[in-house]
Design a protein around this motif. Structure first.
Motif, PDB file in Angstrom:
ATOM      1  N   GLN A  43      -4.554 -36.547  69.833  1.00 31.42           N
ATOM      2  CA  GLN A  43      -4.347 -35.604  68.738  1.00 31.42           C
ATOM      3  C   GLN A  43      -2.887 -35.159  68.652  1.00 31.42           C
ATOM      4  O   GLN A  43      -2.387 -34.897  67.568  1.00 31.42           O
ATOM      5  CB  GLN A  43      -5.265 -34.395  68.886  1.00 31.42           C
ATOM      6  N   ARG A  44      -2.224 -35.087  69.780  1.00 31.60           N
ATOM      7  CA  ARG A  44      -0.806 -34.703  69.803  1.00 31.60           C
ATOM      8  C   ARG A  44       0.110 -35.893  69.498  1.00 31.60           C
ATOM      9  O   ARG A  44       1.326 -35.749  69.464  1.00 31.60           O
ATOM     10  CB  ARG A  44      -0.452 -34.120  71.170  1.00 31.60           C
ATOM     11  N   ALA A  45      -0.483 -37.075  69.280  1.00 33.65           N
ATOM     12  CA  ALA A  45       0.257 -38.307  68.982  1.00 33.65           C
ATOM     13  C   ALA A  45       1.263 -38.641  70.083  1.00 33.65           C
ATOM     14  O   ALA A  45       2.426 -38.948  69.832  1.00 33.65           O
ATOM     15  CB  ALA A  45       0.938 -38.224  67.611  1.00 33.65           C
ATOM     16  N   VAL A  46       0.774 -38.584  71.319  1.00 36.22           N
ATOM     17  CA  VAL A  46       1.574 -38.992  72.471  1.00 36.22           C
ATOM     18  C   VAL A  46       1.276 -40.470  72.721  1.00 36.22           C
ATOM     19  O   VAL A  46       0.112 -40.870  72.773  1.00 36.22           O
ATOM     20  CB  VAL A  46       1.228 -38.149  73.716  1.00 36.22           C
ATOM     21  N   THR A  49       0.879 -45.172  77.532  1.00 35.36           N
ATOM     22  CA  THR A  49       1.492 -46.269  78.272  1.00 35.36           C
ATOM     23  C   THR A  49       0.710 -46.455  79.570  1.00 35.36           C
ATOM     24  O   THR A  49       0.040 -45.522  80.030  1.00 35.36           O
ATOM     25  CB  THR A  49       2.971 -45.968  78.618  1.00 35.36           C
ATOM     26  N   SER A  50       0.809 -47.608  80.159  1.00 31.63           N
ATOM     27  CA  SER A  50       0.089 -47.851  81.411  1.00 31.63           C
ATOM     28  C   SER A  50       0.575 -46.896  82.505  1.00 31.63           C
ATOM     29  O   SER A  50      -0.207 -46.445  83.333  1.00 31.63           O
ATOM     30  CB  SER A  50       0.222 -49.306  81.850  1.00 31.63           C
ATOM     31  N   GLU A  51       1.862 -46.564  82.506  1.00 24.11           N
ATOM     32  CA  GLU A  51       2.403 -45.639  83.503  1.00 24.11           C
ATOM     33  C   GLU A  51       1.807 -44.247  83.335  1.00 24.11           C
ATOM     34  O   GLU A  51       1.453 -43.587  84.323  1.00 24.11           O
ATOM     35  CB  GLU A  51       3.935 -45.568  83.406  1.00 24.11           C
ATOM     36  N   ARG A  52       1.679 -43.795  82.110  1.00 21.32           N
ATOM     37  CA  ARG A  52       1.114 -42.473  81.851  1.00 21.32           C
ATOM     38  C   ARG A  52      -0.383 -42.436  82.185  1.00 21.32           C
ATOM     39  O   ARG A  52      -0.870 -41.457  82.763  1.00 21.32           O
ATOM     40  CB  ARG A  52       1.356 -42.064  80.399  1.00 21.32           C
ATOM     41  N   LEU A  53      -1.087 -43.490  81.798  1.00 21.52           N
ATOM     42  CA  LEU A  53      -2.516 -43.572  82.131  1.00 21.52           C
ATOM     43  C   LEU A  53      -2.701 -43.486  83.642  1.00 21.52           C
ATOM     44  O   LEU A  53      -3.551 -42.741  84.128  1.00 21.52           O
ATOM     45  CB  LEU A  53      -3.112 -44.878  81.593  1.00 21.52           C
ATOM     46  N   GLN A  54      -1.906 -44.233  84.372  1.00 24.54           N
ATOM     47  CA  GLN A  54      -2.000 -44.255  85.830  1.00 24.54           C
ATOM     48  C   GLN A  54      -1.639 -42.902  86.431  1.00 24.54           C
ATOM     49  O   GLN A  54      -2.285 -42.438  87.370  1.00 24.54           O
ATOM     50  CB  GLN A  54      -1.103 -45.355  86.407  1.00 24.54           C
ATOM     51  N   ALA A  55      -0.632 -42.264  85.895  1.00 23.13           N
ATOM     52  CA  ALA A  55      -0.203 -40.955  86.411  1.00 23.13           C
ATOM     53  C   ALA A  55      -1.319 -39.919  86.251  1.00 23.13           C
ATOM     54  O   ALA A  55      -1.582 -39.134  87.168  1.00 23.13           O
ATOM     55  CB  ALA A  55       1.063 -40.496  85.697  1.00 23.13           C
ATOM     56  N   ALA A 114       1.483 -33.892  81.389  1.00 25.10           N
ATOM     57  CA  ALA A 114       1.610 -34.438  80.041  1.00 25.10           C
ATOM     58  C   ALA A 114       2.543 -33.638  79.136  1.00 25.10           C
ATOM     59  O   ALA A 114       3.021 -34.169  78.128  1.00 25.10           O
ATOM     60  CB  ALA A 114       0.233 -34.530  79.403  1.00 25.10           C
ATOM     61  N   GLN A 115       2.826 -32.391  79.476  1.00 27.50           N
ATOM     62  CA  GLN A 115       3.701 -31.560  78.629  1.00 27.50           C
ATOM     63  C   GLN A 115       5.096 -32.151  78.484  1.00 27.50           C
ATOM     64  O   GLN A 115       5.790 -31.855  77.521  1.00 27.50           O
ATOM     65  CB  GLN A 115       3.807 -30.132  79.195  1.00 27.50           C
ATOM     66  N   THR A 116       5.504 -32.962  79.436  1.00 24.45           N
ATOM     67  CA  THR A 116       6.852 -33.526  79.373  1.00 24.45           C
ATOM     68  C   THR A 116       6.936 -34.749  78.462  1.00 24.45           C
ATOM     69  O   THR A 116       8.030 -35.217  78.173  1.00 24.45           O
ATOM     70  CB  THR A 116       7.333 -33.925  80.785  1.00 24.45           C
TER      71      THR A 116
END
Length: 155
Positions: A43-46, A49-55, A114-116
């Protein structure tokens, strides 16, 4: 749009059909907190990426297995007995409140990470739910995942 993940999760969970979809997903092994975070990120249109999913998974997994699931197991184990024992019913409600607090803590941790991440990326933001549910995909009800997404987009 919701600024914080907790408010988003509460509002989304209260929408028609979302609670039942989340419970079906949870029964099949999905981490609903992680999926709600994914829906919030979509919803925030972020960009996913595989790195973010993993994090996100690295934060969620240990908290889910070491904190939330043990509380949930106690609560569900006591369900039948608590119907016959008022004192146990009271304890069960306290465990339920602890479980909810633990879920809120997990959402807070996921949000902090995720805020970053920049918002407003129109590309790849719809991959969050599928990416976060990928490991559980064989066991998941695809209709429940779609129902969750529909609940997020409904007003």
């Amino acid at each position: 749009m919701y600024a914080d993940l907790w408010s988003f999760a509460l509002t989304t969970y209260a929408r028609p059909g979302v609670e039942s979809a989340c419970l079906r997903l949870q029964e099949n092994g999905a981490d609903v907190c992680l999926l709600l975070c994914g829906a919030w990120l979509e919803q925030r249109a972020v960009a996913a990426t595989s790195e973010r999913l993993q994090a996100l998974k690295q934060i969620a997994r240990p908290w889910q297995t070491q904190v939330i699931e043990p509380l949930r197991q106690i609560r569900t184990h006591w369900r039948g007995m608590a119907q016959q024992d008022e004192a146990l019913a009271g304890l069960r409600e306290r465990v339920k409140a602890l479980e909810l607090d633990a879920e809120r803590q997990l959402l807070t941790r996921l949000e902090a990470l995720a805020q970053t991440w920049p918002t407003g990326d129109a590309m790849d933001q719809r991959r969050w739910l599928e990416g976060l549910a990928a490991e559980d995909a064989a066991n998941l009800d695809p209709g429940a995942l779609q129902q969750l997404r529909a609940g997020v987009t409904s007003t």
